[in-house]
Design a protein around this motif. Sequence first.
Motif, mmCIF file in Angstrom:
data_model
loop_
_atom_site.group_PDB
_atom_site.id
_atom_site.type_symbol
_atom_site.label_atom_id
_atom_site.label_comp_id
_atom_site.label_asym_id
_atom_site.label_seq_id
_atom_site.Cartn_x
_atom_site.Cartn_y
_atom_site.Cartn_z
ATOM 1 N N MET A 164 -4.622 -5.415 -11.333
ATOM 2 C CA MET A 164 -6.054 -5.013 -10.945
ATOM 3 C C MET A 164 -6.677 -4.096 -11.670
ATOM 4 N N GLY A 211 -1.082 -3.308 -8.568
ATOM 5 C CA GLY A 211 -1.932 -2.277 -8.871
ATOM 6 C C GLY A 211 -2.508 -2.288 -10.482
ATOM 7 N N VAL A 250 1.100 0.961 -4.259
ATOM 8 C CA VAL A 250 0.128 0.448 -5.397
ATOM 9 C C VAL A 250 -0.686 1.708 -5.728
ATOM 10 N N ILE A 266 -7.961 -2.594 -5.227
ATOM 11 C CA ILE A 266 -6.877 -2.532 -5.029
ATOM 12 C C ILE A 266 -6.673 -2.342 -3.198
ATOM 13 N N ASP A 275 0.894 -1.298 -0.061
ATOM 14 C CA ASP A 275 -0.112 0.071 0.030
ATOM 15 C C ASP A 275 0.893 1.361 0.126
ATOM 16 N N TRP A 313 -11.115 0.938 -9.248
ATOM 17 C CA TRP A 313 -9.858 1.220 -8.328
ATOM 18 C C TRP A 313 -10.141 0.994 -6.853
#
Length: 499
Positions: free
Chosen positions: A169, A166, A40, A178, A37, A175
């Motif tokens: 996905m 990221g 991403v 993620i 995180d 969004w």
Amino acid sequence: MTATAAEQNGLEPRNGHARRWLILGVICLAQLTVLLDNTVLNVAIPSLTEDLHASTADVQWMINAYALVQAGLVLTAGSAADRYGRRRMLVAGLALFGVGSLAAGLAQSSGQLIAARAGMGVGGALLMTTTLAVVVQIFDDAERVKAIGIWSTVNSLGFAAGPLLGGAMLNHFWWGAIFLINIPVAILGLVAVVRLVPESRSPRGDRPDLVGALLSTVGMVAVVYAIISGPEHGWTSGQVMLTGSAGVAVLTGFVLWELHVPYPMLDMGFFRNQRFTGAVAGVILVAFGMTGSLFLLTQHLQFVLGYEPLEAGLRTAPLALTVVALNLTGLGARLVGKAGTPAVIATGMCLLAAGLGAVALLGGRDYGGMLLGLVVMGAGVALAMPAMANAIMSAIPPEKAGVGAGVNGTLAEFGNGLGVAVLGAVLNSRFTALVPGVVGAASLPAALAAADGAAERERVTDAFASGLETSQLVGAAAVLAGGLLAAALLRRAERAEAD
């Protein structure tokens, strides 16, 4: 003393915990989620701008809220883990991170997403410190370096995998996915931590240092914010100068408070230990060289070599993959056992400096030279970083493992910001000096847009490449000098302990 009592006092059994490798796997899974995180969200910026009608300032706060809160709370989180229990804080961190991820994934406005990211930062700070503290508790001296090496591997893997995950996905989902993908990982981690991880805490039961916690948090947030906002607003702007100065002043107050309070959150006496001081210098400079160079590399790959963002991310991956490959083989741990910590740190820092030099001198217009530099850098990080983390943790009493992990995390955050700030400033200074007549020379895209004709655009690009080369070489020199200094301090400390 029974095994249970030993665990409660923060001491590992003689041969380590019976399920230590399984626990390490659980810890690394939690750690990886936090680290992903950190990076991403960068690839989701176009989607966030469109779906949430986010302004540039909104997007910056979406990214920075997480980093600011995490950086500000790392030391306080480590202290809380020592006092209230490392497993308890690990559970709290996973729960906060999971709830924050759910709120972020379902956010309907920029403000909601920023608040959710701040909440995730609180959980991230708890996880960053307690994971390393638990590793120190459950592994004995013989296996600890290898275990910390695997823990460090996750840091590199998370950095490399964030943009790639990221991007993959976002090709199939919206969004919010993620963030929502973190929830099953957090739930799995919670169950595993409750069932597997033993509780440990400091047996001293010191009173909480609330003033120290407040001062360290405010000071670190201010300093990190100044570093983050410096490239955008200018390092001499009033906003950056005021925030940075205030942060330094508050951190100075924190040091003075810790020197006089009966129950300090961070015992300043640790800094009189040359082994601790040497490892501290090394951690800052490895983070400085690695993060600063990667900050420059992404610009080099996109602006000079012309790669798309995802292509650029893939081409920086060899550095992380080299770190992963070498740490999983346990090479660094074996070398520490044979050659000693100072020699391994010196070797790793020399390799990191050599890799930076290779990127600067061989990768200017060709990815092949850059690839060589990335692999050499990865080898250096794989050797130096676990050895330094182990040196810091070994220099701190076991009952203060959480504070030790907090110091390690705080220094890494500081080194990361310092690398971006210093090497970025060198790049901008060199670039503007080489193209003084071009309007907007402080920014490559602006300078290219203002350039008059193909010849001037080529001159601008060459100037930017030259600035990158200079800044990489400055980073290499700093890492080399700092690595030799750290190794010398550690060697002197070992000799003093032997006498």
